[in-house]
Design an enzyme around this catalytic site. Structure first.
Site, PDB file in Angstrom:
ATOM      1  N   LYS A 216       0.632  -1.232   0.044  1.00  0.00           N
ATOM      2  CA  LYS A 216       0.090   0.464   0.048  1.00  0.00           C
ATOM      3  C   LYS A 216       0.766   1.103  -0.131  1.00  0.00           C
ATOM      4  O   LYS A 216       0.912   2.547  -0.805  1.00  0.00           O
ATOM      5  CB  LYS A 216      -0.550  -0.188   1.111  1.00  0.00           C
ATOM      6  N   CYS A 270      -3.292  11.237   1.427  1.00  0.00           N
ATOM      7  CA  CYS A 270      -2.401   9.631   1.428  1.00  0.00           C
ATOM      8  C   CYS A 270      -1.383   9.820   0.228  1.00  0.00           C
ATOM      9  O   CYS A 270      -0.296   9.096   1.249  1.00  0.00           O
ATOM     10  CB  CYS A 270      -3.383   8.810  -0.058  1.00  0.00           C
TER      11      CYS A 270
HETATM   12  N1  LIG Z   1     -10.054   8.473   1.224  1.00  0.00           N
HETATM   13  C1  LIG Z   1      -9.340   8.309   0.345  1.00  0.00           C
HETATM   14  O1  LIG Z   1      -9.567   8.475  -0.340  1.00  0.00           O
HETATM   15  C2  LIG Z   1      -8.463   6.879   1.085  1.00  0.00           C
HETATM   16  C3  LIG Z   1      -8.286   5.950   0.358  1.00  0.00           C
HETATM   17  C4  LIG Z   1      -7.180   4.812   0.994  1.00  0.00           C
HETATM   18  C5  LIG Z   1      -6.668   4.796   1.647  1.00  0.00           C
HETATM   19  N2  LIG Z   1      -7.547   5.534   2.600  1.00  0.00           N
HETATM   20  C6  LIG Z   1      -6.699   4.921   4.435  1.00  0.00           C
HETATM   21  O2  LIG Z   1      -7.541   5.444   4.996  1.00  0.00           O
HETATM   22  C7  LIG Z   1      -7.830   5.690   6.569  1.00  0.00           C
HETATM   23  C8  LIG Z   1      -8.598   6.460   6.809  1.00  0.00           C
HETATM   24  O3  LIG Z   1      -9.221   7.669   5.719  1.00  0.00           O
HETATM   25  P1  LIG Z   1     -10.641   8.581   5.611  1.00  0.00           P
HETATM   26  O4  LIG Z   1     -10.620   9.287   4.052  1.00  0.00           O
HETATM   27  O5  LIG Z   1     -11.420   7.975   5.915  1.00  0.00           O
HETATM   28  O6  LIG Z   1      -9.741   9.770   6.902  1.00  0.00           O
HETATM   29  P2  LIG Z   1     -10.963  10.552   7.731  1.00  0.00           P
HETATM   30  O7  LIG Z   1     -10.000  11.765   8.087  1.00  0.00           O
HETATM   31  O8  LIG Z   1     -12.088  10.674   5.837  1.00  0.00           O
HETATM   32  O9  LIG Z   1     -11.951  10.223   8.346  1.00  0.00           O
HETATM   33  C9  LIG Z   1     -11.341   8.887   9.519  1.00  0.00           C
HETATM   34  C10 LIG Z   1     -12.118   9.183  10.442  1.00  0.00           C
HETATM   35  O10 LIG Z   1     -11.780   8.648  12.017  1.00  0.00           O
HETATM   36  C11 LIG Z   1     -12.357   9.665  13.062  1.00  0.00           C
HETATM   37  N3  LIG Z   1     -11.328   8.993  13.701  1.00  0.00           N
HETATM   38  C12 LIG Z   1      -9.688   9.755  13.688  1.00  0.00           C
HETATM   39  N4  LIG Z   1      -9.601   9.484  15.487  1.00  0.00           N
HETATM   40  C13 LIG Z   1     -11.235   7.920  15.800  1.00  0.00           C
HETATM   41  C14 LIG Z   1     -11.093   7.240  16.686  1.00  0.00           C
HETATM   42  N5  LIG Z   1     -10.108   7.214  17.909  1.00  0.00           N
HETATM   43  N6  LIG Z   1     -12.117   6.899  17.404  1.00  0.00           N
HETATM   44  C15 LIG Z   1     -13.243   6.473  16.379  1.00  0.00           C
HETATM   45  N7  LIG Z   1     -13.232   7.607  14.499  1.00  0.00           N
HETATM   46  C16 LIG Z   1     -11.697   8.225  14.868  1.00  0.00           C
HETATM   47  C17 LIG Z   1     -12.501  10.784  12.633  1.00  0.00           C
HETATM   48  O11 LIG Z   1     -13.623  12.021  13.615  1.00  0.00           O
HETATM   49  C18 LIG Z   1     -12.658  10.969  10.655  1.00  0.00           C
HETATM   50  O12 LIG Z   1     -14.228  10.564  10.782  1.00  0.00           O
HETATM   51  C19 LIG Z   1      -5.954   6.387   6.631  1.00  0.00           C
HETATM   52  O13 LIG Z   1      -6.018   5.170   7.080  1.00  0.00           O
HETATM   53  C20 LIG Z   1      -6.327   6.324   5.545  1.00  0.00           C
HETATM   54  O14 LIG Z   1      -5.271   6.908   4.582  1.00  0.00           O
HETATM   55  C21 LIG Z   1      -8.032   6.678   2.642  1.00  0.00           C
END
Ligand SMILES: NC(=O)c1ccc[n+]([C@@H]2O[C@H](COP(=O)([O-])OP(=O)(O)OC[C@H]3O[C@@H](n4cnc5c(N)ncnc54)[C@H](O)[C@@H]3O)[C@@H](O)[C@H]2O)c1
Length: 423
Positions: A216, A270
């Site tokens: 990843k 990312c």
């Molecule tokens: N957004 C993308 O396009 C994408 C693509 C591939 C991978 N990812 C990965 O997926 C993961 C999530 O990304 P995302 O874009 O959904 O992030 P995001 O910031 O949109 O959402 C994360 C959520 O987690 C919540 N959160 C944080 N700490 C928390 C806790 N202790 N308990 C409960 N909730 C909590 C936040 O309030 C937020 O709503 C990351 O590791 C990211 O790198 C994201």
């Protein structure tokens, strides 16, 4: 009906939660963001992603999706909280640790825990150790793959399944993209594969957990390095007085060359962050990846310098910046280099800055605070500008006819108007 508990209801967690709820799973979503939880329970998405609002509404109305602040017992726990980078570029996986602690009391034998968060290599093994410490009564997968537990009575399963989705296409790609499942034992791999097969149309590859974690990170580092190559070319071309867009176009006619397009930097959370996880794991080896990150991070500052040089021709310049998002045809502002450019310009109070971003309704707080930046429509921005700066290659900007406005200075950082304007 299988019960799912998703931890984190952002782009990934909410998309997965609502998709699974509409596929007949009973989903309990957890977040610490009060507004997010309330909005979801009212049947709306707090995330701006095509199709997600409708999906959340269907999911909540069906009774299969409920959001709250604390986990409940479930069959499958999906961790989708962010893993972060500190100011010094060190990984911060505290949110993964926090949710591991939160779910630990609810785990029961047979449960599957899936980590979807992009994570430094070794994170899944850490999660295994945390669970082992918190719940010594449970048998957690061994750190050596394929080793079976002595007794499977109290076994739980653990897998790392990274997401590859692109914002703007998340709901399609969650289903259609190929997946990797990393695990420390065969039973976990098979259990996770069985789960994803219920809604994924893409291929599913099984591997060990460290390979999956690294893969990843490699995917996003590959993008970052390739963009940095294009950006470095643009710096070289500027120095030599050569049109970079023409060089890229001509070089790409070579059958084995495919150079990306330069721009004012790299955005999104990312690509700007994941390469640091790699660099941090082997700082003396990851020299190319480190340098690429530095080149891309320096592009907004370089762009600001170019704008300031051009603006020096005017006494109180009106600078119109076209685009604020980090990618074309989207209102996604996370880590956007265009925002960094506009914010930096906003520090000079002799400038009046007009921002044109058709995909948002209000300026983000960091730009409002500057005091000299206004969000305007395209026509007003072009009409009033002394200097027009194209920062994002939105479709809305393709047909701008600068001839119509006459005498404007122009900086096109995307090469969108390269046929009609001098770069
Ligand atoms: N957004 C993308 O396009 C994408 C693509 C591939 C991978 N990812 C990965 O997926 C993961 C999530 O990304 P995302 O874009 O959904 O992030 P995001 O910031 O949109 O959402 C994360 C959520 O987690 C919540 N959160 C944080 N700490 C928390 C806790 N202790 N308990 C409960 N909730 C909590 C936040 O309030 C937020 O709503 C990351 O590791 C990211 O790198 C994201």
């Amino acid at each position: 009906m299988e019960k799912i508990c998703t931890l984190g209801l952002g782009y990934i967690g909410l998309s997965m939660a609502s998709l699974l709820a509409t596929k007949g799973f009973q989903v309990h979503g957890i977040d610490i963001n009060v507004k997010a939880v309330e909005t979801i329970n009212q049947g709306y998405s707090h995330i701006n992603e095509p199709g997600l609002n409708d999906l959340v509404r269907f999911a909540v109305q069906s009774g299969n999706l409920v959001a709250s602040f604390s986990p409940v017992p479930a069959d499958i726990f999906i961790i989708a909280v962010p893993s972060l980078i500190t100011k010094g570029h060190n990984p911060d996986i505290n949110s993964i640790k926090a949710v591991t602690h939160a779910i630990a009391p609810h785990l029961t034998p047979g449960n599957l825990v899936i980590i979807e968060s992009t994570s430094p290599v070794g994170t899944t093994e850490k999660v295994a150790r945390w669970i082992n410490k918190l719940r010594p009564d449970l048998v957690i997968p061994s750190l050596k793959m394929h080793v079976q537990p002595v007794s499977n009575k109290a076994q739980i399963f653990l897998a790392y399944c990274p997401e590859r989705v692109l914002p703007g296409q998340i709901l399609k790609e969650l289903v259609n993209s190929d997946r990797i499942i990393g695990s420390m034992d065969k039973p976990s791999a098979l259990k996770a594969q069985m789960f994803y097969k219920k809604f994924v149309r893409g291929g599913i590859s099984l591997t060990d957990v460290r390979t999956a974690e690294l893969t990843k990170l490699v995917e996003n580092s590959f993008r970052d390095v390739n963009i940095a190559f294009a950006n470095e070319l643009s710096l070289i071309c500027k120095k030599l007085g050569i049109n970079v867009w023409e060089v890229v176009e001509l070089a790409n006619r070579h059958p084995r060359v495919n150079i990306l397009q330069p721009g004012p930097g790299v955005g999104g959370h990312c690509i700007t962050r994941d390469p640091w996880f790699l660099v941090n794991s082997a700082p003396d080896k990851a020299r190319l990846i480190y340098t690429a990150r530095m080149i891309n991070d320096n592009m907004p500052g370089y762009t600001v310098n170019r704008i300031m040089e051009m603006a020096a021709r005017f006494k109180h310049p009106v600078i119109t910046c076209l685009g604020l998002s980090y990618k074309a045809d989207s209102g996604e502002l996370r880590e956007s280099p265009a925002i960094k450019v506009v914010q930096q310009l906003g520090k000079d109070t002799t400038y009046q800055i007009l921002a044109v971003e058709p995909h948002i309704k209000t300026l983000p707080d960091e730009l409002i605070k500057c005091g000299n930046i206004k969000l305007v429509d395209l026509a007003a921005g072009l009409e009033q500008a002394d200097l027009v700066v194209l920062l994002v290659n939105h479709h809305d900007f393709i047909n701008v006819d600068l001839e119509m406005y006459g005498g404007k200075a122009v900086l096109d950082t995307r090469g969108m108007w390269r046929k009609t304007t001098k770069i």
